[in-house]
Design an enzyme around this catalytic site. Structure first.
Site, PDB file in Angstrom:
ATOM      1  CD  GLU A 130      -2.809  -1.362   2.287  1.00  0.00           C
ATOM      2  OE1 GLU A 130      -3.903  -1.619   2.041  1.00  0.00           O
ATOM      3  OE2 GLU A 130      -2.434  -1.132   3.462  1.00  0.00           O
ATOM      4  CB  CYS A 175       0.908   4.452  11.900  1.00  0.00           C
ATOM      5  SG  CYS A 175       1.386   6.171  11.733  1.00  0.00           S
ATOM      6  CB  SER A 226       9.910   2.286  15.232  1.00  0.00           C
ATOM      7  OG  SER A 226       9.585   2.946  14.055  1.00  0.00           O
ATOM      8  CG  LEU A 227      12.826   4.727  21.626  1.00  0.00           C
ATOM      9  CD1 LEU A 227      13.978   3.936  21.403  1.00  0.00           C
ATOM     10  CD2 LEU A 227      13.195   6.131  22.089  1.00  0.00           C
ATOM     11  CB  CYS A 285       2.969   7.068   3.865  1.00  0.00           C
ATOM     12  SG  CYS A 285       3.627   5.650   4.734  1.00  0.00           S
ATOM     13  CG  ASN A 297      -3.807   3.716  14.022  1.00  0.00           C
ATOM     14  OD1 ASN A 297      -4.826   4.295  14.360  1.00  0.00           O
ATOM     15  ND2 ASN A 297      -2.664   4.138  13.528  1.00  0.00           N
ATOM     16  N   GLY A 343       6.680  -2.870   5.615  1.00  0.00           N
ATOM     17  CA  GLY A 343       8.062  -3.207   5.416  1.00  0.00           C
ATOM     18  C   GLY A 343       9.394  -2.359   6.315  1.00  0.00           C
ATOM     19  CB  CYS A 349       7.737  -6.436   7.993  1.00  0.00           C
ATOM     20  SG  CYS A 349       9.172  -5.812   8.921  1.00  0.00           S
TER      21      CYS A 349
HETATM   22  N1  SAH Z   1       9.413  -0.701   9.619  1.00  0.00           N
HETATM   23  C1  SAH Z   1       9.640   0.578   9.674  1.00  0.00           C
HETATM   24  C2  SAH Z   1       8.681   1.593   9.046  1.00  0.00           C
HETATM   25  C3  SAH Z   1       7.305   1.203   8.898  1.00  0.00           C
HETATM   26  S1  SAH Z   1       6.239   1.209  10.328  1.00  0.00           S
HETATM   27  C4  SAH Z   1       9.658   0.828  11.316  1.00  0.00           C
HETATM   28  O1  SAH Z   1       9.147   0.172  12.146  1.00  0.00           O
HETATM   29  O2  SAH Z   1      10.021   2.026  11.567  1.00  0.00           O
HETATM   30  C5  SAH Z   1       5.758   3.341  10.335  1.00  0.00           C
HETATM   31  C6  SAH Z   1       5.674   3.311  11.845  1.00  0.00           C
HETATM   32  O3  SAH Z   1       4.303   2.911  12.332  1.00  0.00           O
HETATM   33  C7  SAH Z   1       6.594   2.729  12.814  1.00  0.00           C
HETATM   34  O4  SAH Z   1       6.954   3.624  13.759  1.00  0.00           O
HETATM   35  C8  SAH Z   1       5.746   1.699  13.416  1.00  0.00           C
HETATM   36  O5  SAH Z   1       6.258   1.341  14.880  1.00  0.00           O
HETATM   37  C9  SAH Z   1       4.320   2.051  13.718  1.00  0.00           C
HETATM   38  N2  SAH Z   1       3.082   1.474  13.838  1.00  0.00           N
HETATM   39  C10 SAH Z   1       3.400  -0.029  13.609  1.00  0.00           C
HETATM   40  N3  SAH Z   1       2.008  -0.740  13.894  1.00  0.00           N
HETATM   41  C11 SAH Z   1       1.435   0.470  14.589  1.00  0.00           C
HETATM   42  C12 SAH Z   1      -0.013   0.552  14.926  1.00  0.00           C
HETATM   43  N4  SAH Z   1      -0.699  -0.716  15.115  1.00  0.00           N
HETATM   44  N5  SAH Z   1      -0.435   1.532  15.450  1.00  0.00           N
HETATM   45  C13 SAH Z   1       0.322   2.543  15.507  1.00  0.00           C
HETATM   46  N6  SAH Z   1       1.635   2.796  14.820  1.00  0.00           N
HETATM   47  C14 SAH Z   1       1.949   1.580  14.417  1.00  0.00           C
HETATM   48 FE1  SF4 Z   2       8.256  -4.149  10.441  1.00  0.00          FE
HETATM   49 FE2  SF4 Z   2       8.043  -1.645  11.003  1.00  0.00          FE
HETATM   50 FE3  SF4 Z   2       5.893  -3.313  11.408  1.00  0.00          FE
HETATM   51 FE4  SF4 Z   2       8.125  -3.691  13.118  1.00  0.00          FE
HETATM   52  S1  SF4 Z   2       6.714  -1.980  12.789  1.00  0.00           S
HETATM   53  S2  SF4 Z   2       6.947  -5.211  11.879  1.00  0.00           S
HETATM   54  S3  SF4 Z   2       9.548  -3.121  11.687  1.00  0.00           S
HETATM   55  S4  SF4 Z   2       6.776  -2.752   9.392  1.00  0.00           S
END
Ligand code: SAH
Ligand code: SF4
Length: 360
Positions: free
Chosen positions: A91, A338, A218-219, A104, A295, A164, A111
């Site tokens: 997407e 996200c 992503s901390l 985005c 989310n 990813g 992943c």
């Molecule tokens: N893999 C990379 C980039 C894609 S995810 C990463 O993890 O940074 C983009 C952002 O969305 C990341 O900070 C991820 O942790 C966050 N994210 C993933 N699942 C989410 C959810 N269910 N609700 C809110 N943010 C989420």
């Molecule tokens: Fe992969 Fe980013 Fe999702 Fe973690 S948050 S599973 S690194 S896409």
């Protein structure tokens, strides 16, 4: 088979042209047609010799991933589901704002990193996207939305925050980044292109050396015990190493801070004690925080922190001098927010199966 020119950054395209006995400036001309004009028809590339156009028609093509579905949110967010073959879909999400348009972009189908709260992670890993599939998202979306009233492309900012982990698909991601930055292609400033990573430390160092752009990390947790659970790659690259990598990155970054993303999970990582722990953790790292309301996804047990808890958390960080924003949820109604980007990816790792077998 015809070569898809979207797979080449400027240097690679020049090398390919050289193989065909063509001069480097021809590659630059073609690059400008593809990205500045959004052109995919060699016949329309009027400043190329007719003989070159005919040759390109035989040997090359310009093809972005096929769009399977488009959805439009009430808030103007647009989401496209792209077919990347063999039952895989990814997407792309366009988020319009008054002063900019952000795309985005996805970098992998699925992943492998399996963060506890992420729907992409829950699908398992299918495959890396090619450079054409990554830059093709931008190319296609720009053409689809159309130029703004000032004649510029509508997408001014790109975030690699779709499906990813960009740094786990390093080479193709970097080629796509180079096209975003190249003056003969999109010419975006490094500050307007952001890579988001869950913290693959050696790849962060490579990105710094090869193609530094703005960095988001992503901390999601202030200590290793919790982060090991929420972001499992932490077991390989724990927080001390991650913070050191952020500092090294900043030596060459186009911005003088790292953005830390922090998803707010009720009762899990959102207490004031967590906030204080975070402040101590990032004490030496110039940073901003972006708090993301969780989310909900069906595969995870978490709940979104209350708006009040998120605001209190922000206030504690702000009082410590850390600029902190709360991410607006956009495109909620079309599951474009996200971590909700699921697509229709087959679980090639058969993770679900394996987990069932070991009884977890
Ligand atoms: N893999 C990379 C980039 C894609 S995810 C990463 O993890 O940074 C983009 C952002 O969305 C990341 O900070 C991820 O942790 C966050 N994210 C993933 N699942 C989410 C959810 N269910 N609700 C809110 N943010 C989420
Ligand atoms: Fe992969 Fe980013 Fe999702 Fe973690 S948050 S599973 S690194 S896409």
């Amino acid at each position: 088979m015809a070569e898809n020119l979207l797979n080449f950054d400027a240097e690679q395209l020049t090398a390919w042209f050289a193989q065909q006995g063509e001069k480097p400036f021809r590659a630059r001309q073609v690059l400008r047609w593809i990205y500045k004009n959004g052109e995919s028809d060699f016949d329309a590339m009027s400043d190329l010799a007719q003989s070159l156009r005919s040759k390109l028609k035989e040997t090359a093509c310009i093809v972005a991933p096929k769009v399977m579905r488009e959805e439009l949110s009430e808030d103007g967010t647009r989401k496209w589901l792209l077919d990347v073959g063999t039952g895989n879909a990814v997407e792309t999400v366009f988020i319009p704002e008054t002063d900019r348009g952000t795309l985005c972009v996805s970098t992998q189908a699925g992943c492998a990193l399996d963060c506890a709260f992420c729907s992409t992670g829950k699908q398992g890993f299918s495959r890396n996207l090619s450079t054409a599939e990554i830059i093709g998202q931008l190319w296609w979306a720009n053409r689809e939305i159309g130029r703004a009233s000032d004649g510029n492309w509508p997408i001014t900012n790109v975030v690699l925050m779709g499906m990813g982990e960009p740094l786990a698909n390093f080479d193709n991601t970097v080629s796509a980044l180079r096209l975003m930055l190249d003056d003969n292609a999109y010419g975006l400033s490094r500050r307007r292109v952001t890579v988001s990573t869950s913290g693959i430390v050696p790849a962060m160092d490579r990105l710094r050396d090869e193609c530094p752009v703005a960095l988001a990390v992503s901390l999601h947790a202030p200590n290793d015990a919790l982060r090991d659970v929420l972001v499992p790659i932490n077991r390989k690259y724990p927080l001390r190493e991650l913070m050191a990598a952020c500092l090294r990155y900043l030596e060459r970054a186009p911005r003088d801070f790292v953005t830390f993303e922090y998803v707010m999970l009720e009762g899990v990582n959102d207490s004031l004690q967590h906030a204080r722990e975070l402040i101590a953790l990032v004490r030496d790292v110039p940073c901003k925080f972006n708090l993301i309301p969780y989310n909900p996804i069906p595969q995870a047990p978490y709940r979104r922190s209350s708006a009040e808890a998120v605001r209190r958390f922000r206030d504690v960080l702000m009082e410590a001098g850390i600029v902190t924003t709360i991410r607006k949820t956009r495109g909620d109604d079309i599951a474009a927010a996200c971590g909700q980007l699921a697509g229709q990816v087959q679980d090639k790792t058969r993770r679900t199966h394996r987990l069932m077998e070991v009884g977890t």
